[in-house]
Scaffold this motif. Structure first.
Motif, short mmCIF file in Angstrom:
data_model
loop_
_atom_site.label_atom_id
_atom_site.label_comp_id
_atom_site.label_asym_id
_atom_site.label_seq_id
_atom_site.Cartn_x
_atom_site.Cartn_y
_atom_site.Cartn_z
N ASN A 151 20.54 11.21 96.55
CA ASN A 151 20.82 11.58 98.18
C ASN A 151 21.05 13.02 99.02
O ASN A 151 21.15 13.04 99.95
CB ASN A 151 22.14 11.03 98.20
N ARG B 283 15.13 12.25 105.65
CA ARG B 283 15.74 13.24 106.85
C ARG B 283 16.25 14.78 106.71
O ARG B 283 16.75 15.35 107.30
CB ARG B 283 17.06 12.45 107.53
N GLU C 108 10.99 3.19 107.09
CA GLU C 108 12.05 4.13 105.53
C GLU C 108 11.34 5.08 104.89
O GLU C 108 11.50 6.33 104.47
CB GLU C 108 13.23 3.31 105.19
N THR D 27 16.33 7.28 105.90
CA THR D 27 17.84 7.84 106.21
C THR D 27 18.82 7.36 105.01
O THR D 27 19.98 7.83 105.29
CB THR D 27 18.27 7.09 107.29
N HIS D 28 18.42 6.58 104.56
CA HIS D 28 19.27 5.85 103.12
C HIS D 28 20.35 5.70 103.86
O HIS D 28 21.59 5.59 103.45
CB HIS D 28 19.65 7.00 102.68
N THR D 29 20.37 4.88 104.85
CA THR D 29 21.21 4.05 105.74
C THR D 29 20.68 2.50 105.80
O THR D 29 21.83 1.55 106.13
CB THR D 29 21.64 4.22 107.26
N ARG D 30 20.24 2.21 105.41
CA ARG D 30 19.57 0.43 105.99
C ARG D 30 18.81 -0.15 104.52
O ARG D 30 17.94 0.59 103.35
CB ARG D 30 18.77 0.13 106.68
N SER D 31 19.35 -1.12 103.79
CA SER D 31 18.61 -2.00 102.27
C SER D 31 17.53 -1.96 103.12
O SER D 31 17.63 -3.11 103.69
CB SER D 31 19.69 -3.45 102.46
N VAL E 222 16.46 12.07 100.31
CA VAL E 222 16.41 11.48 101.48
C VAL E 222 15.36 12.18 102.90
O VAL E 222 15.75 13.41 103.38
CB VAL E 222 17.95 11.79 102.11
#
Length: 87
Positions: free
Chosen positions: A10, A38, A82, A65-69, A36
């Motif tokens: 992260n 971003r 991603e 982004t490491h925000t969505r699966s 990540v």
């Protein structure tokens, strides 16, 4: 002697990553940093990541982004957005 794998996920976060690199270097330990995309766009974070690579650490792709699966999209579009973008 046992082997242990250490990973840092992260990041990069410049101040944290730099501190980790100092400690790892002091002990001659190599590890993997899962970045990540971003975060790696920030110049200070990018320099820390480049230092890690220059010092022999591995760099892994931890998505943009490491925000969505990635499994939440049945098409390749989320993967491309991603993972490919982060690469």
């Amino acid at each position: 002697m046992s082997k242990v794998t250490i990973t840092f996920d992260n990041g990069p976060e410049a101040s944290v990553t730099e501190h980790c690199l100092n400690v790892l270097g002091k002990h001659g330990v190599r590890t993997t940093f899962f970045a990540v995309g971003r975060k790696a766009e920030d110049p200070d974070n990018r320099r820390a990541l480049e230092r890690a690579k220059a010092e022999g650490h591995w760099i892994g792709n931890h998505s943009y982004t490491h925000t969505r699966s990635l499994g939440s999209d049945p098409t390749r579009s989320l993967f491309d957005e991603e993972v490919t973008r982060a690469q």
